[in-house]
Design a protein around this motif. Sequence first.
Motif, short mmCIF file in Angstrom:
data_model
loop_
_atom_site.label_atom_id
_atom_site.label_comp_id
_atom_site.label_asym_id
_atom_site.label_seq_id
_atom_site.Cartn_x
_atom_site.Cartn_y
_atom_site.Cartn_z
N PHE A 126 11.58 -13.86 -32.88
CA PHE A 126 12.25 -13.37 -34.08
C PHE A 126 12.91 -14.55 -34.79
CE2 PHE A 126 12.37 -9.85 -30.99
CZ PHE A 126 11.62 -8.92 -31.69
N PRO A 127 12.18 -15.29 -35.64
CA PRO A 127 12.75 -16.48 -36.28
C PRO A 127 13.89 -16.18 -37.24
CG PRO A 127 10.54 -16.05 -37.12
CD PRO A 127 10.79 -15.08 -36.00
N GLU A 128 13.91 -14.99 -37.88
CA GLU A 128 14.99 -14.65 -38.81
C GLU A 128 16.33 -14.53 -38.07
OE1 GLU A 128 12.47 -12.04 -38.43
OE2 GLU A 128 11.12 -13.25 -39.65
N GLU A 129 16.30 -13.90 -36.93
CA GLU A 129 17.53 -13.75 -36.14
C GLU A 129 18.02 -15.11 -35.64
OE1 GLU A 129 17.08 -10.85 -33.07
OE2 GLU A 129 16.42 -9.30 -34.48
N GLU A 130 17.09 -15.98 -35.30
CA GLU A 130 17.48 -17.31 -34.84
C GLU A 130 18.15 -18.08 -35.99
OE1 GLU A 130 18.09 -20.44 -32.35
OE2 GLU A 130 17.34 -18.46 -31.82
N LYS A 131 17.63 -17.94 -37.20
CA LYS A 131 18.23 -18.61 -38.35
C LYS A 131 19.64 -18.06 -38.63
CE LYS A 131 13.97 -19.81 -40.74
NZ LYS A 131 13.11 -19.55 -41.90
N LYS A 132 19.80 -16.75 -38.54
CA LYS A 132 21.11 -16.13 -38.75
C LYS A 132 22.11 -16.62 -37.70
CE LYS A 132 19.56 -11.82 -40.87
NZ LYS A 132 19.44 -10.36 -40.69
N ARG A 133 21.66 -16.67 -36.46
CA ARG A 133 22.53 -17.12 -35.37
C ARG A 133 22.94 -18.58 -35.59
NH1 ARG A 133 22.52 -19.61 -30.61
NH2 ARG A 133 20.32 -20.12 -30.58
N GLN A 134 21.98 -19.41 -35.99
CA GLN A 134 22.27 -20.83 -36.24
C GLN A 134 23.22 -20.99 -37.42
OE1 GLN A 134 21.30 -23.21 -34.13
NE2 GLN A 134 22.60 -24.59 -35.28
N LYS A 135 23.05 -20.17 -38.45
CA LYS A 135 23.95 -20.21 -39.61
C LYS A 135 25.38 -19.87 -39.19
CE LYS A 135 22.21 -19.25 -44.20
NZ LYS A 135 21.91 -18.23 -45.17
N LYS A 136 25.50 -18.86 -38.33
CA LYS A 136 26.81 -18.45 -37.84
C LYS A 136 27.47 -19.57 -37.04
CE LYS A 136 27.42 -14.10 -36.78
NZ LYS A 136 27.42 -12.82 -36.06
N ILE A 137 26.69 -20.23 -36.20
CA ILE A 137 27.20 -21.34 -35.39
C ILE A 137 27.65 -22.49 -36.30
CG2 ILE A 137 26.53 -23.14 -33.75
CD1 ILE A 137 24.78 -21.02 -32.38
N ASP A 138 26.83 -22.81 -37.31
CA ASP A 138 27.17 -23.90 -38.23
C ASP A 138 28.43 -23.59 -39.04
OD1 ASP A 138 24.99 -25.30 -37.34
OD2 ASP A 138 23.71 -24.79 -39.05
N SER A 139 28.57 -22.35 -39.49
CA SER A 139 29.76 -21.98 -40.26
C SER A 139 31.01 -22.06 -39.39
CB SER A 139 29.61 -20.60 -40.88
OG SER A 139 29.55 -19.61 -39.89
N GLU A 140 30.89 -21.68 -38.12
CA GLU A 140 32.04 -21.77 -37.20
C GLU A 140 32.43 -23.23 -36.97
OE1 GLU A 140 35.09 -20.48 -34.75
OE2 GLU A 140 33.85 -19.38 -36.17
N LYS A 141 31.42 -24.12 -36.85
CA LYS A 141 31.70 -25.55 -36.69
C LYS A 141 32.41 -26.10 -37.92
CE LYS A 141 27.95 -26.90 -33.59
NZ LYS A 141 26.70 -27.68 -33.48
N ARG A 142 31.96 -25.70 -39.11
CA ARG A 142 32.60 -26.15 -40.35
C ARG A 142 34.04 -25.65 -40.44
NH1 ARG A 142 27.50 -25.04 -42.58
NH2 ARG A 142 28.20 -23.01 -43.34
#
Length: 94
Positions: A10-26
Amino acid sequence: MDYIKQSKLFPEEEKKRQKKIDSEKRRLNAIERKKDFEKDLKIHKLKELKPKKEYYTCPKCGLIMHWKVAWGRRDGCPRCNIKFKKEDIFELSE
């Protein structure tokens, strides 16, 4: 025939999860920068303060301390626990 191998199910879910991780890091990075800015501001304000004398004498027990030690121990004198006020240690030009 050459087939492309699918790496994620499920590449869409992986992108959403990565976006969430990146926003938390920011967000955490922004909080860290804010803390550093406040720390620098506090140090800058301390540099602007000018002590009345280099050595501060406790009015109750007569203990002599350097002004930096007295300002660091403004919760109380180590000997008699009298509180120090900012006006006692620094010249205030307001």
